[in-house]
Design a protein around this motif. Structure first.
Motif, PDB file in Angstrom:
ATOM      1  N   UNK A   1       0.862  -1.173   0.000  1.00 59.51           N
ATOM      2  CA  UNK A   1       0.000   0.000   0.000  1.00 59.51           C
ATOM      3  C   UNK A   1       0.901   1.226   0.000  1.00 59.51           C
ATOM      4  N   UNK A   2       0.798   2.037  -1.053  1.00 64.36           N
ATOM      5  CA  UNK A   2       1.623   3.233  -1.202  1.00 64.36           C
ATOM      6  C   UNK A   2       0.727   4.446  -1.045  1.00 64.36           C
ATOM      7  N   UNK A   3       1.085   5.342  -0.120  1.00 61.65           N
ATOM      8  CA  UNK A   3       0.306   6.562   0.097  1.00 61.65           C
ATOM      9  C   UNK A   3       1.242   7.761   0.149  1.00 61.65           C
ATOM     10  N   UNK A   4       0.707   8.892  -0.315  1.00 61.65           N
ATOM     11  CA  UNK A   4       1.416  10.165  -0.212  1.00 61.65           C
ATOM     12  C   UNK A   4       0.495  11.098   0.552  1.00 61.65           C
ATOM     13  N   UNK A   5       0.938  11.515   1.750  1.00 62.88           N
ATOM     14  CA  UNK A   5       0.160  12.461   2.545  1.00 62.88           C
ATOM     15  C   UNK A   5       1.032  13.067   3.633  1.00 62.88           C
ATOM     16  N   UNK A   6       0.673  14.249   4.028  1.00 61.55           N
ATOM     17  CA  UNK A   6       1.363  14.982   5.085  1.00 61.55           C
ATOM     18  C   UNK A   6       2.862  15.067   4.837  1.00 61.55           C
ATOM     19  N   UNK A   7       3.240  15.270   3.588  1.00 58.59           N
ATOM     20  CA  UNK A   7       4.643  15.453   3.253  1.00 58.59           C
ATOM     21  C   UNK A   7       5.489  14.196   3.299  1.00 58.59           C
ATOM     22  N   UNK A   8       4.855  13.027   3.269  1.00 56.61           N
ATOM     23  CA  UNK A   8       5.599  11.764   3.317  1.00 56.61           C
ATOM     24  C   UNK A   8       5.073  10.774   2.284  1.00 56.61           C
ATOM     25  N   UNK A   9       5.986   9.971   1.777  1.00 54.52           N
ATOM     26  CA  UNK A   9       5.637   8.815   0.964  1.00 54.52           C
ATOM     27  C   UNK A   9       5.730   7.616   1.896  1.00 54.52           C
ATOM     28  N   UNK A  10       4.634   6.886   2.044  1.00 56.60           N
ATOM     29  CA  UNK A  10       4.609   5.723   2.933  1.00 56.60           C
ATOM     30  C   UNK A  10       4.368   4.467   2.121  1.00 56.60           C
ATOM     31  N   UNK A  11       5.108   3.433   2.451  1.00 58.95           N
ATOM     32  CA  UNK A  11       4.969   2.141   1.787  1.00 58.95           C
ATOM     33  C   UNK A  11       4.735   1.100   2.871  1.00 58.95           C
ATOM     34  N   UNK A  12       3.586   0.453   2.811  1.00 61.53           N
ATOM     35  CA  UNK A  12       3.248  -0.575   3.796  1.00 61.53           C
ATOM     36  C   UNK A  12       3.169  -1.918   3.115  1.00 61.53           C
ATOM     37  N   UNK A  13       3.832  -2.897   3.680  1.00 61.91           N
ATOM     38  CA  UNK A  13       3.693  -4.286   3.237  1.00 61.91           C
ATOM     39  C   UNK A  13       2.654  -4.921   4.158  1.00 61.91           C
ATOM     40  N   UNK A  14       1.481  -5.136   3.621  1.00 54.93           N
ATOM     41  CA  UNK A  14       0.314  -5.503   4.410  1.00 54.93           C
ATOM     42  C   UNK A  14      -0.047  -6.969   4.198  1.00 54.93           C
ATOM     43  N   UNK A  15      -0.252  -7.667   5.311  1.00 53.68           N
ATOM     44  CA  UNK A  15      -0.783  -9.029   5.285  1.00 53.68           C
ATOM     45  C   UNK A  15      -1.949  -9.058   6.252  1.00 53.68           C
ATOM     46  N   UNK A  16      -3.164  -9.111   5.704  1.00 53.80           N
ATOM     47  CA  UNK A  16      -4.384  -9.176   6.504  1.00 53.80           C
ATOM     48  C   UNK A  16      -4.470  -8.048   7.529  1.00 53.80           C
ATOM     49  N   UNK A  17      -4.077  -6.858   7.126  1.00 52.44           N
ATOM     50  CA  UNK A  17      -4.167  -5.696   8.010  1.00 52.44           C
ATOM     51  C   UNK A  17      -2.949  -5.433   8.869  1.00 52.44           C
ATOM     52  N   UNK A  18      -1.996  -6.324   8.857  1.00 50.65           N
ATOM     53  CA  UNK A  18      -0.779  -6.159   9.643  1.00 50.65           C
ATOM     54  C   UNK A  18       0.404  -5.943   8.701  1.00 50.65           C
ATOM     55  N   UNK A  19       1.380  -5.225   9.169  1.00 53.24           N
ATOM     56  CA  UNK A  19       2.564  -5.054   8.348  1.00 53.24           C
ATOM     57  C   UNK A  19       3.370  -3.842   8.758  1.00 53.24           C
ATOM     58  N   UNK A  20       4.556  -3.780   8.221  1.00 58.08           N
ATOM     59  CA  UNK A  20       5.500  -2.709   8.515  1.00 58.08           C
ATOM     60  C   UNK A  20       5.303  -1.588   7.504  1.00 58.08           C
ATOM     61  N   UNK A  21       5.325  -0.359   7.999  1.00 59.73           N
ATOM     62  CA  UNK A  21       5.224   0.814   7.141  1.00 59.73           C
ATOM     63  C   UNK A  21       6.543   1.564   7.180  1.00 59.73           C
ATOM     64  N   UNK A  22       7.070   1.866   6.001  1.00 61.23           N
ATOM     65  CA  UNK A  22       8.265   2.707   5.892  1.00 61.23           C
ATOM     66  C   UNK A  22       7.825   4.044   5.320  1.00 61.23           C
ATOM     67  N   UNK A  23       8.251   5.135   5.949  1.00 62.62           N
ATOM     68  CA  UNK A  23       7.881   6.471   5.498  1.00 62.62           C
ATOM     69  C   UNK A  23       9.127   7.263   5.150  1.00 62.62           C
ATOM     70  N   UNK A  24       9.009   8.085   4.092  1.00 64.42           N
ATOM     71  CA  UNK A  24      10.128   8.891   3.613  1.00 64.42           C
ATOM     72  C   UNK A  24       9.638  10.307   3.369  1.00 64.42           C
TER      73      UNK A  24
END
Length: 134
Positions: A45-68
């Motif tokens: 899941x890739x999102x751009x908001x609040x001045x950050x690009x966030x990439x989440x690797x999601x498995x059934x709602x759980x996962x690590x999010x990296x923000x840049x």
């Protein structure tokens, strides 16, 4: 049998070896379950908001999010396979657990996402994201 030997060791039972073997067996089982869950239910899941690009690797709602921070992202691009000097890096890419076809540079490192994208899909993702990252 290994659990029995560990709980009720005989006079010549190598407890250290059996403990180590069971530990590695458990780690292999956890890895196999994670790989299966990612293959069956995983998504990025890739999102751009609040001045950050966030990439989440999601498995059934759980996962690590990296923000840049958007200001630190340079050279967003679509590319094919990103080879790595690391054996494990290439191994994870082949299992579709790491890497990707969209890359960008941040603080001197290349970050990647878009694991299952084809080249045209990756180019479309770059076209969609570029206006938000400017």
């Amino acid at each position: 049998m290994a659990m029995k030997w560990l709980i009720h060791p005989g006079p010549s039972t190598p407890r250290a070896f059996i403990s180590l073997w069971l530990t590695f067996w458990l780690l292999a089982e956890v890895w196999a379950i994670y790989w299966w869950l990612w293959t069956a239910f995983g998504k990025e899941i890739v999102t751009v908001r609040q001045g950050e690009l966030s990439i989440k690797r999601d498995i059934l709602g759980y996962g690590r999010t990296r923000s840049f921070p958007i200001g630190s992202i340079r050279d967003l691009r679509a590319s094919g396979f990103f080879p790595s000097n690391s054996y494990w890096g290439n191994y994870l890419v082949q299992l579709k657990l790491a890497g990707g076809t969209v890359g960008f540079d941040v603080q001197g490192q290349t970050k990647k996402f878009g694991i299952r994208l084809t080249e045209p899909e990756a180019q479309e993702v770059v076209r969609e994201l570029k206006p938000d990252l400017s």
